[in-house]
Design a protein around this motif. Structure first.
Motif, PDB file in Angstrom:
ATOM      1  N   MET A   1       8.790 -13.262 -16.294  1.00 23.13           N
ATOM      2  CA  MET A   1       8.440 -12.003 -15.663  1.00 23.13           C
ATOM      3  C   MET A   1       7.411 -11.268 -16.527  1.00 23.13           C
ATOM      4  O   MET A   1       7.058 -11.700 -17.611  1.00 23.13           O
ATOM      5  CB  MET A   1       9.691 -11.160 -15.432  1.00 23.13           C
ATOM      6  CG  MET A   1      10.634 -11.740 -14.386  1.00 23.13           C
ATOM      7  SD  MET A   1      11.967 -10.615 -13.939  1.00 23.13           S
ATOM      8  CE  MET A   1      11.071  -9.310 -13.077  1.00 23.13           C
ATOM      9  N   SER A   2       6.960 -10.128 -16.018  1.00 22.83           N
ATOM     10  CA  SER A   2       5.842  -9.430 -16.649  1.00 22.83           C
ATOM     11  C   SER A   2       6.110  -9.080 -18.106  1.00 22.83           C
ATOM     12  O   SER A   2       5.205  -9.123 -18.937  1.00 22.83           O
ATOM     13  CB  SER A   2       5.525  -8.154 -15.857  1.00 22.83           C
ATOM     14  OG  SER A   2       4.357  -7.534 -16.305  1.00 22.83           O
ATOM     15  N   ALA A   3       7.357  -8.736 -18.448  1.00 21.35           N
ATOM     16  CA  ALA A   3       7.677  -8.298 -19.813  1.00 21.35           C
ATOM     17  C   ALA A   3       8.181  -9.425 -20.691  1.00 21.35           C
ATOM     18  O   ALA A   3       8.841  -9.187 -21.699  1.00 21.35           O
ATOM     19  CB  ALA A   3       8.697  -7.172 -19.769  1.00 21.35           C
TER      20      ALA A   3
ATOM     21  N   GLY B   1       9.684  -5.849 -15.463  1.00 20.30           N
ATOM     22  CA  GLY B   1       8.418  -5.731 -14.756  1.00 20.30           C
ATOM     23  C   GLY B   1       7.339  -5.135 -15.633  1.00 20.30           C
ATOM     24  O   GLY B   1       7.452  -5.053 -16.862  1.00 20.30           O
ATOM     25  N   GLN B   2       6.260  -4.654 -14.968  1.00 19.67           N
ATOM     26  CA  GLN B   2       5.111  -4.172 -15.726  1.00 19.67           C
ATOM     27  C   GLN B   2       5.418  -2.920 -16.540  1.00 19.67           C
ATOM     28  O   GLN B   2       4.789  -2.677 -17.576  1.00 19.67           O
ATOM     29  CB  GLN B   2       3.922  -3.911 -14.801  1.00 19.67           C
ATOM     30  CG  GLN B   2       4.103  -2.811 -13.781  1.00 19.67           C
ATOM     31  CD  GLN B   2       4.568  -3.336 -12.434  1.00 19.67           C
ATOM     32  OE1 GLN B   2       5.163  -4.414 -12.354  1.00 19.67           O
ATOM     33  NE2 GLN B   2       4.271  -2.594 -11.376  1.00 19.67           N
ATOM     34  N   LEU B   3       6.386  -2.104 -16.093  1.00 20.56           N
ATOM     35  CA  LEU B   3       6.702  -0.904 -16.859  1.00 20.56           C
ATOM     36  C   LEU B   3       7.320  -1.267 -18.201  1.00 20.56           C
ATOM     37  O   LEU B   3       6.984  -0.682 -19.239  1.00 20.56           O
ATOM     38  CB  LEU B   3       7.631   0.006 -16.056  1.00 20.56           C
ATOM     39  CG  LEU B   3       7.096   0.487 -14.706  1.00 20.56           C
ATOM     40  CD1 LEU B   3       8.099   1.420 -14.044  1.00 20.56           C
ATOM     41  CD2 LEU B   3       5.742   1.176 -14.848  1.00 20.56           C
TER      42      LEU B   3
ATOM     43  N   VAL C   1      -8.660  -1.739 -19.217  1.00 20.31           N
ATOM     44  CA  VAL C   1      -8.019  -2.592 -18.221  1.00 20.31           C
ATOM     45  C   VAL C   1      -6.639  -2.979 -18.720  1.00 20.31           C
ATOM     46  O   VAL C   1      -6.481  -3.421 -19.858  1.00 20.31           O
ATOM     47  CB  VAL C   1      -8.850  -3.855 -17.940  1.00 20.31           C
ATOM     48  CG1 VAL C   1      -8.141  -4.745 -16.916  1.00 20.31           C
ATOM     49  CG2 VAL C   1     -10.254  -3.486 -17.446  1.00 20.31           C
ATOM     50  N   HIS C   2      -5.629  -2.815 -17.867  1.00 15.29           N
ATOM     51  CA  HIS C   2      -4.247  -3.165 -18.197  1.00 15.29           C
ATOM     52  C   HIS C   2      -3.757  -4.179 -17.164  1.00 15.29           C
ATOM     53  O   HIS C   2      -3.666  -3.862 -15.971  1.00 15.29           O
ATOM     54  CB  HIS C   2      -3.358  -1.928 -18.181  1.00 15.29           C
ATOM     55  CG  HIS C   2      -3.806  -0.856 -19.129  1.00 15.29           C
ATOM     56  ND1 HIS C   2      -3.376  -0.790 -20.440  1.00 15.29           N
ATOM     57  CD2 HIS C   2      -4.668   0.186 -18.962  1.00 15.29           C
ATOM     58  CE1 HIS C   2      -3.944   0.247 -21.036  1.00 15.29           C
ATOM     59  NE2 HIS C   2      -4.727   0.853 -20.165  1.00 15.29           N
ATOM     60  N   THR C   3      -3.476  -5.395 -17.587  1.00 16.65           N
ATOM     61  CA  THR C   3      -3.014  -6.435 -16.677  1.00 16.65           C
ATOM     62  C   THR C   3      -1.522  -6.673 -16.876  1.00 16.65           C
ATOM     63  O   THR C   3      -0.983  -6.454 -17.958  1.00 16.65           O
ATOM     64  CB  THR C   3      -3.785  -7.748 -16.884  1.00 16.65           C
ATOM     65  OG1 THR C   3      -3.571  -8.215 -18.217  1.00 16.65           O
ATOM     66  CG2 THR C   3      -5.285  -7.533 -16.659  1.00 16.65           C
ATOM     67  N   TYR C   4      -0.870  -7.138 -15.799  1.00 17.38           N
ATOM     68  CA  TYR C   4       0.591  -7.235 -15.795  1.00 17.38           C
ATOM     69  C   TYR C   4       1.120  -8.658 -15.942  1.00 17.38           C
ATOM     70  O   TYR C   4       2.334  -8.867 -15.893  1.00 17.38           O
ATOM     71  CB  TYR C   4       1.147  -6.655 -14.497  1.00 17.38           C
ATOM     72  CG  TYR C   4       0.787  -5.206 -14.242  1.00 17.38           C
ATOM     73  CD1 TYR C   4       0.351  -4.358 -15.261  1.00 17.38           C
ATOM     74  CD2 TYR C   4       0.896  -4.669 -12.961  1.00 17.38           C
ATOM     75  CE1 TYR C   4       0.029  -3.040 -15.022  1.00 17.38           C
ATOM     76  CE2 TYR C   4       0.584  -3.335 -12.700  1.00 17.38           C
ATOM     77  CZ  TYR C   4       0.141  -2.533 -13.732  1.00 17.38           C
ATOM     78  OH  TYR C   4      -0.180  -1.219 -13.482  1.00 17.38           O
TER      79      TYR C   4
ATOM     80  N   ARG D   1      11.702   7.329 -14.799  1.00 16.76           N
ATOM     81  CA  ARG D   1      11.142   6.259 -15.625  1.00 16.76           C
ATOM     82  C   ARG D   1       9.641   6.501 -15.681  1.00 16.76           C
ATOM     83  O   ARG D   1       9.119   7.353 -14.958  1.00 16.76           O
ATOM     84  CB  ARG D   1      11.423   4.895 -14.986  1.00 16.76           C
ATOM     85  CG  ARG D   1      11.006   4.853 -13.510  1.00 16.76           C
ATOM     86  CD  ARG D   1      11.161   3.498 -12.877  1.00 16.76           C
ATOM     87  NE  ARG D   1      11.010   3.547 -11.444  1.00 16.76           N
ATOM     88  CZ  ARG D   1       9.871   3.673 -10.778  1.00 16.76           C
ATOM     89  NH1 ARG D   1       8.730   3.788 -11.445  1.00 16.76           N
ATOM     90  NH2 ARG D   1       9.835   3.685  -9.463  1.00 16.76           N
ATOM     91  N   PRO D   2       8.913   5.755 -16.506  1.00  9.75           N
ATOM     92  CA  PRO D   2       7.458   5.798 -16.383  1.00  9.75           C
ATOM     93  C   PRO D   2       7.054   5.437 -14.954  1.00  9.75           C
ATOM     94  O   PRO D   2       7.731   4.659 -14.274  1.00  9.75           O
ATOM     95  CB  PRO D   2       6.989   4.740 -17.391  1.00  9.75           C
ATOM     96  CG  PRO D   2       8.076   4.698 -18.407  1.00  9.75           C
ATOM     97  CD  PRO D   2       9.349   4.904 -17.629  1.00  9.75           C
TER      98      PRO D   2
END
Length: 374
Positions: free
Chosen positions: A37-39, A11-13, A336-339, A267-268
């Motif tokens: 997925m995001s990663a 995911g985004q993390l 700005v941080h997009t996932y 986790r973060p």
């Protein structure tokens, strides 16, 4: 040879660990539940994190395992340990983020302040708890809940009847007093296997519909006594549970000035996103330092205030990419941080962070940038 870090969950993390991993000279791989997925920016293996053989095979390709979420079964974590894999946080610590009843019992043993609570296996037990606590209570499913899921405020056990019906033999729900809180806070602590710890400033979190919407760092009106108290709680939990990596302790500040632990994340965490652009060492870099057993970084804020606003849902019309130039042009001082996620109502698709020396101006800048993605 570079240390290889494996992240279970894509995911985004996990996505936001990629850049600091590159900067630290670490190789990062992720085990994703699905393609795209995001990663997916990192080398990705697709497989079920609940399947022991899949995870064990993934572990053979890396030097240390960490997580994007807390849902990997204990049986799988124990199998990794038995294989001699470095797992951070380990199963002995992670169990307290996986099961809220186990967490409550252990925090009580450590003397950590928390709401009054009880294990309730029947509707009769829950009704008794409600009667003893002013006619209302919070009832939670011990496992699997997040972002407001698996949590209900009830005035009678009948309002959670289907949860009781779904319980397996020997299982129970968690009942907690309905805390009269005035705001929610979060304390982050990093701990490496050697025991070194680093503490971040206490922050205020703003929730909407059970989801973190904004974070103010440091928490306004947080004097030295409050900061010392929450730092002590965070470090006592990190030490007492043997956490390695980032730990987020979600807290209630009550109307009678008590500080009570709500939940934990190993986790973060949303409450630490501000640190990406607002602290000397952001939480994603810090988590990687900790799980790789590298010296921890300074947590000092870069400016007086940092504000993080989550982008929830995303644009009703158009795409995130189409809105990005508008946000950047309107608020050039905001990050700005997009996932990489498609818009969907209520979904976390990105976040923005703003830093400054005036709180009102910093809040305005962060909200203005985030509004371009609504």
């Amino acid at each position: 040879m570079a240390l290889r870090v494996g992240v279970i969950g894509a995911g985004q993390l996990a996505r936001m660990m990629i850049a600091p991993a590159v900067e630290l000279g670490l190789e990062i791989s992720v085990l994703a539940e699905a393609e795209n997925m995001s990663a997916a920016l990192a080398a990705t293996q697709v497989g079920d994190y609940r399947d022991e053989q899949t995870v064990r095979q993934f572990a053979t390709t890396v030097d240390v395992i960490t997580f994007d979420h807390e849902h990997v079964p204990q049986s799988v974590l124990r199998a990794l340990e038995n294989d001699g894999v470095r797992v951070h946080p380990g199963p002995d610590a992670l169990q307290y983020a996986q099961d809220k009843l186990v967490m409550r019992q252990r925090l009580a043993e450590l003397g950590i302040p928390q709401p009054e609570w009880a294990r309730v296996a029947t509707t009769t037990e829950l009704d008794a708890f409600i009667a003893e606590h002013g006619g209302r209570a919070v009832v939670k499913t011990p496992r699997g809940g997040y972002d407001g899921k698996g949590v209900r405020v009830v005035t009678a056990a009948a309002e959670a009847a289907e949860w009781f019906e779904a319980l397996a033999d020997g299982d129970a729900l968690l009942a907690e007093e309905l805390v009269p809180f005035v705001r929610e806070l979060a304390q982050q602590v990093a701990r490496r296997p050697s025991g070194e710890m680093a503490v971040y400033p206490i922050v205020e979190t703003v929730q909407r519909d059970g989801v973190c919407a904004e974070v103010l760092a440091p928490a306004p009106r947080a004097g030295e006594r409050l900061a010392e108290a929450t730092a002590h709680i965070g470090t006592a939990i990190a030490q007492g549970l043997g956490v390695t990596g980032m730990l987020a302790v979600e807290l209630f500040e009550t109307d009678d000035q008590r500080i009570l632990v709500n939940e934990l994340a190993m986790r973060p965490h949303n409450s630490g996103h501000w640190s990406q652009d607002g602290a000397i060492t952001g939480q994603f870099e810090q988590h990687l330092r900790a799980v790789a057993d590298l010296p921890l970084g300074e947590t000092t804020p870069l400016r007086e205030w940092s504000v993080m606003v989550n982008i929830l849902g995303g644009p009703e019309d158009g795409t995130m990419a189409e809105r990005l130039p508008l946000a950047l042009g309107d608020q050039p001082g905001v990050k700005v941080h997009t996932y990489g996620k498609a818009p969907r109502p209520g979904r976390k698709v990105g976040h923005v962070t703003a830093v400054g020396d005036d709180l009102d101006d910093t809040v305005f800048a962060a909200r203005a940038a985030a509004n371009h993605f609504a």
